[in-house]
Structures are given as structure tokens and as C-alpha cells.
Design a protein around this motif. Structure first.
Motif, PDB file in Angstrom:
ATOM      1  N   CYS A  28      55.901  13.595  24.599  1.00  0.00           N
ATOM      2  CA  CYS A  28      55.320  14.827  24.081  1.00  0.00           C
ATOM      3  C   CYS A  28      55.966  16.040  24.742  1.00  0.00           C
ATOM      4  N   VAL A  29      55.721  17.163  24.138  1.00  0.00           N
ATOM      5  CA  VAL A  29      56.109  18.459  24.688  1.00  0.00           C
ATOM      6  C   VAL A  29      54.823  19.257  24.807  1.00  0.00           C
ATOM      7  N   ILE A  30      54.573  19.845  25.970  1.00  0.00           N
ATOM      8  CA  ILE A  30      53.384  20.679  26.126  1.00  0.00           C
ATOM      9  C   ILE A  30      53.802  22.090  26.515  1.00  0.00           C
ATOM     10  N   GLU A  31      53.035  23.045  26.032  1.00  0.00           N
ATOM     11  CA  GLU A  31      53.199  24.447  26.395  1.00  0.00           C
ATOM     12  C   GLU A  31      51.882  24.888  27.016  1.00  0.00           C
ATOM     13  N   TYR A  32      51.954  25.701  28.077  1.00  0.00           N
ATOM     14  CA  TYR A  32      50.725  26.177  28.706  1.00  0.00           C
ATOM     15  C   TYR A  32      51.016  27.417  29.537  1.00  0.00           C
ATOM     16  N   GLU A  33      49.949  28.104  29.917  1.00  0.00           N
ATOM     17  CA  GLU A  33      50.061  29.288  30.762  1.00  0.00           C
ATOM     18  C   GLU A  33      49.305  29.037  32.054  1.00  0.00           C
ATOM     19  N   ILE A  34      49.816  29.621  33.136  1.00  0.00           N
ATOM     20  CA  ILE A  34      49.119  29.553  34.423  1.00  0.00           C
ATOM     21  C   ILE A  34      48.818  30.966  34.893  1.00  0.00           C
ATOM     22  N   HIS A  35      47.764  31.061  35.692  1.00  0.00           N
ATOM     23  CA  HIS A  35      47.335  32.347  36.238  1.00  0.00           C
ATOM     24  C   HIS A  35      47.106  32.128  37.736  1.00  0.00           C
ATOM     25  N   GLU A  36      47.843  32.868  38.543  1.00  0.00           N
ATOM     26  CA  GLU A  36      47.836  32.645  39.987  1.00  0.00           C
ATOM     27  C   GLU A  36      47.751  33.970  40.734  1.00  0.00           C
TER      28      GLU A  36
END
Length: 80
Positions: A28-36
Motif C-alpha cells: 500500500c501507499v499511505i499519505e498522512y500529516e504530522i503535527h509536532e
């Protein structure tokens, strides 16, 4: 690579969201955002990732991440 060596020692993960998953024949290919938060400055840092994951016999055999390197560099150095 040396410029990102201290990444995990200097940034605190707050959350991750906006997950999008794309199935492939081999994984699979996943896309996501992180907040740090940058620990030294308290500055909010956000980034987007794309991960290419290969799965064989129900086990991850390969994982490659792509991210917005400029966003990371800017957050760590204070430069835009």
C-alpha cells in the motif's frame, strides 16, 4: 542525512491525521500529516508524508518515506 540526525531528540509528536490509504498489488501507499513541536523553540511544526509499503506474507518487508524536507529544515533551523 547528517542535517536530520537529531530529529527525534528535538521534536515532540503531538498528533497525526489526514490518513489516505491506497492499496497496491504488493502492499500500500499511505499519505498522512504530522503535527509536532520543536522542543528548543516551542514552534509548531507540521509536515506531510507519503510512505510506500511492501507486504509479503502479512509482514512489512519494505517501508520508504517521503516528506516535505524543506518544512523540516525550516522548522529545525528557523530559516524559510
Amino acid at each position: 542525512m547528517a542535517a536530520f540526525k537529531g530529529y527525534v531528540d528535538n521534536i515532540a509528536l503531538q498528533s497525526a491525521d489526514e490518513l489516505i490509504s491506497h492499496e497496491t498489488d504488493t502492499g500500500c501507499v499511505i499519505e498522512y500529516e504530522i503535527h509536532e513541536i520543536i522542543l528548543a523553540t516551542g514552534v509548531q511544526y507540521n509536515n506531510r508524508f507519503c510512505s510506500i509499503i511492501k507486504i509479503e506474507s502479512r509482514k512489512i518487508t519494505h517501508w520508504r518515506d517521503y516528506m516535505d524536507s524543506h518544512a523540516a529544515w525550516s522548522a529545525m533551523t528557523g530559516k524559510k
